[in-house]
Design an enzyme around this catalytic site. Structure first.
Site, mmCIF file in Angstrom:
data_model
loop_
_atom_site.group_PDB
_atom_site.id
_atom_site.type_symbol
_atom_site.label_atom_id
_atom_site.label_comp_id
_atom_site.label_asym_id
_atom_site.label_seq_id
_atom_site.Cartn_x
_atom_site.Cartn_y
_atom_site.Cartn_z
ATOM 1 N N ARG A 68 0.856 -1.185 0.000
ATOM 2 C CA ARG A 68 0.000 0.000 0.000
ATOM 3 C C ARG A 68 0.890 1.233 0.000
ATOM 4 O O ARG A 68 1.535 1.558 0.999
ATOM 5 C CB ARG A 68 -0.927 -0.017 1.221
ATOM 6 C CG ARG A 68 -1.958 -1.128 1.189
ATOM 7 C CD ARG A 68 -2.842 -1.049 -0.031
ATOM 8 N NE ARG A 68 -3.922 -2.028 -0.020
ATOM 9 C CZ ARG A 68 -4.799 -2.187 -1.007
ATOM 10 N NH1 ARG A 68 -4.700 -1.432 -2.097
ATOM 11 N NH2 ARG A 68 -5.743 -3.100 -0.917
ATOM 12 N N ALA A 80 -10.479 -7.898 -1.074
ATOM 13 C CA ALA A 80 -11.331 -6.706 -1.080
ATOM 14 C C ALA A 80 -11.116 -5.940 -2.372
ATOM 15 O O ALA A 80 -10.116 -6.126 -3.069
ATOM 16 C CB ALA A 80 -11.006 -5.805 0.115
ATOM 17 N N GLU A 97 -13.982 -10.320 -6.112
ATOM 18 C CA GLU A 97 -12.701 -10.092 -5.444
ATOM 19 C C GLU A 97 -12.165 -11.381 -4.814
ATOM 20 O O GLU A 97 -10.946 -11.626 -4.840
ATOM 21 C CB GLU A 97 -12.848 -8.998 -4.378
ATOM 22 C CG GLU A 97 -13.169 -7.629 -4.953
ATOM 23 C CD GLU A 97 -12.110 -7.131 -5.933
ATOM 24 O OE1 GLU A 97 -10.911 -7.461 -5.751
ATOM 25 O OE2 GLU A 97 -12.474 -6.421 -6.883
ATOM 26 N N GLU A 101 -8.528 -12.389 -6.266
ATOM 27 C CA GLU A 101 -7.386 -12.267 -5.363
ATOM 28 C C GLU A 101 -6.959 -13.596 -4.750
ATOM 29 O O GLU A 101 -5.788 -13.737 -4.375
ATOM 30 C CB GLU A 101 -7.692 -11.249 -4.257
ATOM 31 C CG GLU A 101 -7.877 -9.833 -4.794
ATOM 32 C CD GLU A 101 -7.851 -8.779 -3.704
ATOM 33 O OE1 GLU A 101 -7.802 -9.136 -2.518
ATOM 34 O OE2 GLU A 101 -7.871 -7.584 -4.055
ATOM 35 N N GLU A 148 -0.997 -6.070 -7.167
ATOM 36 C CA GLU A 148 -1.337 -7.447 -6.821
ATOM 37 C C GLU A 148 -0.375 -8.464 -7.433
ATOM 38 O O GLU A 148 -0.530 -9.669 -7.220
ATOM 39 C CB GLU A 148 -2.769 -7.741 -7.290
ATOM 40 C CG GLU A 148 -3.816 -6.851 -6.630
ATOM 41 C CD GLU A 148 -5.209 -7.093 -7.181
ATOM 42 O OE1 GLU A 148 -5.323 -7.852 -8.177
ATOM 43 O OE2 GLU A 148 -6.173 -6.530 -6.634
#
Length: 206
Positions: A68, A80, A97, A101, A148
Site C-alpha cells: 500500500r 477486497a 474479489e 485475489e 497485486e
C-alpha cells in the site's frame, strides 16, 4: 436515546470539485452548521468497496499480503476491492474479489459488518461479508498485475489473527473490523443471526 447511527446532512449551500483522480475525487462543500454559521468542509469522494472474511472448516481466515503506497507498508488484508461501476451489486463485487485475489468461491454468504473507514475526511463506505463453504474456484486463475503482482495468500488461524490485531501487528481497517466482528459473532453464538447477503446497505445504495 437509542444508540444507532442515522443519516443526516447539514444544508449544502455550494459544492465544488477540487480534484479528480483515477479512483477518488476531492470536493469542498460550503455548509450551514447547526448553530447557523457557515463553514467549508473538504472531503474525499470514494466509490465504496467490499471485503470478504473467508472462513474455512478449520476456523482459519484467508488473508492476502499487499503493498500500500500511501502508508509505505505491506499489509495483511482481506480479499477486497472497489465497487467498479456506479450502482454495482456489492455481493457480486465481493464474489469477484474473492475469485480474483484468492481463486476461491463460497457457498454461503452473510453480511458481517458495515463501516465508514474515515468519516471525518471521506465518504468511503465498505461492506464486509462472511463467506463460508469456501472451495477452489472454477476456471483459470485470474492474472494479477500492478500492486497485486506479488500478492501472497495464506490461511491463518482466526484466534491468532485476532491476537495479532490486538497486539498492534495488523493495521488494515477491513481486516481489523472484519476479523474482530467475526470473533465477536463466534463468541456470542451469533453467526446464524448475521444479516443475509442481500441486506439493504443504506450507506451505499445500489
Amino acid at each position: 436515546m437509542e444508540i444507532r447511527d442515522e443519516p443526516d446532512r447539514w444544508p449544502v449551500l455550494a459544492s465544488e470539485e477540487k480534484f479528480r483522480g483515477h479512483v477518488i475525487s476531492i470536493r469542498t462543500d460550503t455548509v450551514q452548521m447547526v448553530d447557523g454559521k457557515i463553514a467549508d468542509r473538504d472531503y474525499v469522494v470514494h466509490p465504496g468497496a467490499v471485503g470478504v472474511v473467508a472462513l474455512d472448516e478449520a476456523d482459519r481466515v484467508l488473508l492476502v499480503r499487499q503493498y500500500r503506497h500511501p502508508v509505505g507498508w505491506r499489509l495483511w488484508e482481506l480479499p477486497a476491492g472497489l465497487l467498479d461501476q456506479p450502482g454495482e451489486n456489492p455481493l457480486a463485487a465481493a464474489k469477484r474479489e474473492l475469485y480474483e485475489e484468492a481463486h476461491q468461491q463460497a457457498a454461503d454468504w452473510r453480511v458481517l459488518v458495515d463501516l465508514f473507514t474515515t468519516p471525518g475526511g471521506s465518504d468511503e463506505a465498505i461492506r464486509v461479508y462472511l463467506a463460508r463453504g469456501v472451495t477452489d474456484a472454477d476456471g483459470e486463475q485470474f492474472a494479477r498485475e500492478h500492486e497485486e503482482a506479488d500478492m501472497h495468500v495464506v490461511w491463518a488461524d482466526r484466534s491468532e489473527v485476532t491476537r495479532l490485531i490486538l497486539a498492534g501487528e495488523l493495521h488494515n481497517p477491513l481486516t481489523v473490523a472484519g476479523v474482530l466482528a467475526l470473533t465477536t459473532a463466534v463468541a456470542t453464538h451469533a453467526l446464524e443471526d448475521l444479516r443475509p447477503a442481500d441486506a439493504p446497505w443504506p450507506q451505499r445504495p445500489y
